[in-house]
Design an enzyme around this catalytic site. Structure first.
Site, PDB file in Angstrom:
ATOM      1  N   LYS A  86       0.917  -1.193   0.028  1.00  0.00           N
ATOM      2  CA  LYS A  86      -0.019   0.212  -0.022  1.00  0.00           C
ATOM      3  C   LYS A  86       0.848   1.196   0.062  1.00  0.00           C
ATOM      4  O   LYS A  86       0.214   2.206  -0.497  1.00  0.00           O
ATOM      5  CB  LYS A  86      -0.869  -0.121   1.188  1.00  0.00           C
ATOM      6  CG  LYS A  86      -1.446   1.149   1.476  1.00  0.00           C
ATOM      7  CD  LYS A  86      -2.913   1.253   0.509  1.00  0.00           C
ATOM      8  CE  LYS A  86      -3.673   2.609   0.789  1.00  0.00           C
ATOM      9  NZ  LYS A  86      -4.239   3.335  -0.131  1.00  0.00           N
ATOM     10  N   ARG A  87       1.825   1.110   0.621  1.00  0.00           N
ATOM     11  CA  ARG A  87       2.711   2.345   0.974  1.00  0.00           C
ATOM     12  C   ARG A  87       3.443   2.880  -0.584  1.00  0.00           C
ATOM     13  O   ARG A  87       3.652   3.885  -0.724  1.00  0.00           O
ATOM     14  CB  ARG A  87       3.651   2.209   2.021  1.00  0.00           C
ATOM     15  CG  ARG A  87       3.110   2.585   3.187  1.00  0.00           C
ATOM     16  CD  ARG A  87       4.311   3.459   4.256  1.00  0.00           C
ATOM     17  NE  ARG A  87       4.386   4.834   3.767  1.00  0.00           N
ATOM     18  CZ  ARG A  87       3.904   5.933   4.368  1.00  0.00           C
ATOM     19  NH1 ARG A  87       3.193   5.664   5.678  1.00  0.00           N
ATOM     20  NH2 ARG A  87       3.951   7.088   4.003  1.00  0.00           N
TER      21      ARG A  87
END
Ligand code: GLU
Ligand code: ZN
Length: 461
Positions: free
Chosen positions: A241-242
């Site tokens: 996600k990051r």
């Protein structure tokens, strides 16, 4: 087999606030298999984690599936509404000796693992034979054998085995009495008569504990398993996600066609048998087989998805192309139009005031950026504060305003007008425009955060 006639499959997302590419791929493969065989596709929301259980997250799951054209036949079922079923199963496991209460805190577990020099800290079975009462404040764990080997057949990975000595006694109930993922997952698959569990290979290890639970609960023949390969980014790292754009909503907002995204998702672990990249849903329906899914990690490459998307765009008639662009624009324009209507002198000015909602990148006015950075010493602190706080707020204009006031106060900028300026610049690229908090409400948490982070990076430390 646990099924006699038509198969029953499910997609079981946890509400996380966005619909992950990997979940979408899993949903597609389940849906294809069910549809090919006249089976049933169930939607089950795994919302045992109460902190994450928000209505808008659930609406997002349904919207993403609908957008991809993956219709379901049953559900959504919600684990948060099925507590008594799980409590009953936990009782049964405790009574039969397959589970036991554990009084260790996570710190105790960690400290012992460290003292024992374990590389992969896990639970050591400390409370197994202490016969503790399963009172509030104690977790409940599944008792796993110490000897022998756990093995199951996987349609994709073949025989998967692991010595029981390496399967730890996982918790199935939290200390506050709430059921945990593993237990609710097994109880529901039995209760919903799921015949095929098709899910990400990050769950392969869980399957050993899954089967122990399944058998301890006396559920009869277990479902068939098919684990789907990991999805890596184009640098060969697991999608995160990051680092990566993993939310399906981001691609919807960027103006991808759902049929093109669905096509691209099908290629993440499966291929129609040649090098073709354009596969219609009818062709998938005819050719897809779980047995043909590859074991090696799939590579998610946005450029490849773009090229598939542009093929689909070129394939539209110009009338349909106009219709599709209009629809996309309208959906985004409708909520923001009333905010700019009172401020614009012409239609083109109105559109220009809201362009930050449509453009993939922030249209940054660098003169205003430099001026504001020079004028506001707390610029970075305000961005940091917003990045920290926004994920926790209810995504409404009022709540965002209150959160921004709090961020400003903490950064030593108590005036809202001054506190919101860095946020406005980061997110819209300008220092003037439609009301900020209403705009953020339309833009959504993910895109807001992405832009705040990009601004924070641009600023440097
Ligand atoms: N809630 C789990 C997940 O999102 C589902 C796992 C499963 O499909 O069994 O990963
Ligand atoms: Zn313990």
């Amino acid at each position: 087999m646990g099924w006699v006639t038509a198969p029953r499959l499910r997609i079981a997302p946890s509400p996380t606030g966005y619909f992950h590419i990997g979940t979408a791929r899993t949903a597609l493969f389940n849906w294809l298999y069910a549809r090919q065989r006249g089976g049933t596709f169930v939607l089950r929301v795994e919302d045992t984690d109460r902190a994450r259980n928000r209505d808008e997250h659930i609406a997002g799951i349904e919207a993403a599936l609908r957008w991809l054209g993956l219709d379901w036949d049953e559900g959504p079922y919600f684990q948060s509404q099925r507590g008594p079923l799980y409590a009953e199963a936990i009782e049964k496991l405790l009574a039969g000796g397959s589970a036991y209460a554990c009084a260790c805190s996570p710190e105790d577990v960690q400290a012992r693992a460290r003292a024992a020099g374990n590389k992969t800290p896990g639970y050591d079975g400390h409370c197994r034979d202490l016969a503790l009462a399963p009172t509030h404040g104690r977790v409940v764990r599944l008792r796993t054998p110490d000897e022998g080997e756990s093995a199951y057949d996987d349609l994709v990975y073949g025989q998967v085995s692991k010595p029981f000595a390496n399967v730890q006694d996982l918790a199935i109930r939290k200390s506050n009495g709430d059921p945990l993922f593993l237990l609710a997952n097994v109880v529901d698959d039995s209760d919903m008569a799921i015949s095929h569990v098709v899910r990400g290979s990050d769950h392969m290890d869980n399957t050993h504990s899954y089967l122990l639970l399944w058998n301890a609960l006396g559920y009869g023949p277990a479902p068939v398993f098919a684990h789907l390969p990991l999805i890596n980014n184009d640098a060969g790292k697991k999608l995160s996600k990051r680092r990566d754009k993993v939310a399906i909503e981001d691609y919807r907002d960027a103006g991808y066609l759902p049929e093109a995204v669905r096509n691209y998702l099908a290629l993440l672990g499966w291929a129609p048998g040649d090098d073709r990249e354009i596969v219609t849903v009818e062709e998938m329906m005819a050719g897809f087989r779980l047995e043909d899914v590859k074991r090696s990690p799939a590579i998610f490459d946005e450029r490849k998805m773009q090229s598939v998307n542009s093929e689909y765009l070129r394939g539209l008639s110009s009338e349909v192309f106009v219709e599709r662009t209009q629809k996309w624009l309208e959906e985004r324009w409708a909520p923001i139009a009333p905010l700019v209507q009172q401020r614009a002198r012409t239609l083109s000015e109105a559109l220009a005031m809201a362009d930050f909602l449509f453009l993939p990148e922030v249209p940054l006015d660098s003169a205003q950026w430099q001026k504001e950075v020079a004028r506001q010493p707390a610029f970075g602190a305000i961005l940091d504060g917003a990045i920290e706080r926004y994920p926790e707020v209810e995504w409404t204009a009022e709540a965002l305003q209150a959160a921004t006031v709090a961020v400003g106060e903490k950064a030593g900028v108590p005036q809202l007008g001054k506190a919101q300026a860095p946020v406005r610049l980061a997110v819209t690229g300008r220092s003037v425009g439609p009301p900020l908090f209403e705009s953020l409400a339309v833009l959504g948490l993910d895109r807001t955060l992405e832009r705040l982070r990009a601004a924070r990076d641009r600023l440097g430390r």
